[in-house]
Design a protein around this motif. Sequence first.
Motif, mmCIF file in Angstrom:
data_model
loop_
_atom_site.group_PDB
_atom_site.id
_atom_site.type_symbol
_atom_site.label_atom_id
_atom_site.label_comp_id
_atom_site.label_asym_id
_atom_site.label_seq_id
_atom_site.Cartn_x
_atom_site.Cartn_y
_atom_site.Cartn_z
ATOM 1 N N ASP A 91 88.339 111.950 86.217
ATOM 2 C CA ASP A 91 87.262 111.262 86.927
ATOM 3 C C ASP A 91 86.017 111.201 86.054
ATOM 4 O O ASP A 91 85.601 112.206 85.467
ATOM 5 N N ARG A 92 85.423 110.031 85.969
ATOM 6 C CA ARG A 92 84.233 109.838 85.156
ATOM 7 C C ARG A 92 82.982 109.842 86.038
ATOM 8 O O ARG A 92 83.031 109.543 87.229
ATOM 9 N N ALA A 93 81.847 110.167 85.428
ATOM 10 C CA ALA A 93 80.583 110.214 86.162
ATOM 11 C C ALA A 93 79.952 108.831 86.218
ATOM 12 O O ALA A 93 80.158 107.995 85.327
ATOM 13 N N TYR A 157 72.949 105.526 78.843
ATOM 14 C CA TYR A 157 73.623 104.689 79.834
ATOM 15 C C TYR A 157 73.625 103.209 79.467
ATOM 16 O O TYR A 157 73.910 102.363 80.316
ATOM 17 N N SER A 158 73.314 102.892 78.227
ATOM 18 C CA SER A 158 73.470 101.510 77.771
ATOM 19 C C SER A 158 74.951 101.186 77.614
ATOM 20 O O SER A 158 75.801 102.089 77.532
ATOM 21 N N GLY A 159 75.258 99.881 77.563
ATOM 22 C CA GLY A 159 76.636 99.488 77.314
ATOM 23 C C GLY A 159 77.108 100.011 75.968
ATOM 24 O O GLY A 159 76.314 100.163 75.039
ATOM 25 N N ARG A 160 78.373 100.304 75.894
ATOM 26 C CA ARG A 160 78.945 100.854 74.655
ATOM 27 C C ARG A 160 79.750 99.782 73.942
ATOM 28 O O ARG A 160 80.791 99.339 74.425
ATOM 29 N N ARG A 161 79.215 99.388 72.792
ATOM 30 C CA ARG A 161 79.870 98.350 72.009
ATOM 31 C C ARG A 161 79.610 98.620 70.534
ATOM 32 O O ARG A 161 78.463 98.650 70.092
ATOM 33 N N VAL A 285 80.306 109.354 81.315
ATOM 34 C CA VAL A 285 80.417 108.020 81.906
ATOM 35 C C VAL A 285 81.580 107.279 81.248
ATOM 36 O O VAL A 285 82.024 107.641 80.148
ATOM 37 N N PRO A 286 82.087 106.240 81.913
ATOM 38 C CA PRO A 286 83.215 105.500 81.327
ATOM 39 C C PRO A 286 82.891 104.967 79.934
ATOM 40 O O PRO A 286 81.816 104.413 79.699
ATOM 41 N N GLY A 287 83.820 105.137 79.017
ATOM 42 C CA GLY A 287 83.666 104.636 77.657
ATOM 43 C C GLY A 287 82.961 105.580 76.702
ATOM 44 O O GLY A 287 82.951 105.344 75.493
ATOM 45 N N ALA A 288 82.370 106.654 77.233
ATOM 46 C CA ALA A 288 81.579 107.543 76.377
ATOM 47 C C ALA A 288 82.446 108.275 75.359
ATOM 48 O O ALA A 288 82.043 108.447 74.203
#
Length: 384
Positions: A91-93, A157-161, A285-288
């Motif tokens: 589970d992600r935060a 918490y910015s988008g991860r790219r 968080v997702p993608g971290a």
Amino acid sequence: MNEQTEVDGGKDPSSGRAGSDHPARDESGRDHADGQAQRGEDEEGASATGPSASPRRGRLARWSRRAALTGAALLVAVTAASCLYNVVTADRAAPPPGLSYVQAADIRTRYQRWGDSGTPVVLVHGAFESVDTWSRLAPLLARHHRVYALDLTGYGYSGRRGPYTVDHFTRQLLGFLDAMGLGGPGERPLLVGHSSGAAMVAEAALREPRRIGGLMLLDGDALDTGAGPPPALRYVLIDPYRTSLLRLGAGSDWLVRRIYRAQCGPGCPALDGAGLDQWRRPLRVPGAEDALWSMMGEGVPGLPRDRLSRLRDVRLPKSVVFGERDDVFSTSTPAQTARRIGAPKPVLIPEARHLAMISHPDAVAAAVEDLARTMTSATGKAGR
């Protein structure tokens, strides 16, 4: 005839006939004895190397097989445990509610703003940091400035790219200035880059010097030093083990507090539950996790020495500020950095370590104010 017979039949030792029979038998006997002895030695040697060595080789082979089986069983057990742990902690935060976002270049960028008037100041964090890292400094600066902070992609918490490089981070930073309406006449911001964030503000000043009002490198030399984990680590430490290790590390209150204390020192407030969440949640968080692993492969971002040295020719007010006890860098780094970019003598904050904006926010705010006054003075002279 009789005399001749006596001579022929006599036992003349020098004739080598009748008297020579015994020596021949003696030599044959000795040869036979020597052969027997040699065969005995060979048999004894064979008994020493053959029968006794064979059990040793057998025992070694059995031990090797047992070790291999034990290692294989252990690997299976660890892999199973790692997979199970990853499932249980899957589970992600979610990001905290009420955050502000803006599109900066190709990144949906989380940011925060303080203050309504004064010279704009843009704060750029370093590795494993976020907007929240500035929470003690920004309100002090907001007394006289409009203060902005953003989460670089891959952090907070910015988008991860990706790619997570100086070029991409800098494009996001310049895109953020566009989004905030900064960079034009009367709106040229003072950029403050902490730790590895120093590389991004330096590169922004090199690319768009007319859009920048001033530059501060805080606890950072902006150099590409090759720092970071060995590149081979990403090929050795593979899933599911790397995911387990990242989650175990982020989930350890003891480890998070230990790293924080080492970097911040006794002048920093202790981490309570909210403080732990501030540092830990962005890693959940997702993608971290994927972003973090990619960044570890890239290493700590920085500029080549010759590229950074070009700042000497950029006519901007500049400042270099370090914690006096910052052990991330050598004691000679502040002065070397100031000379390299054409800044005045560096400001050293007594007793501060690597997170000076948390441990000594008043001292950092005073250094920013000094640079802002230099900017105002330089703008006035240029206007005349």
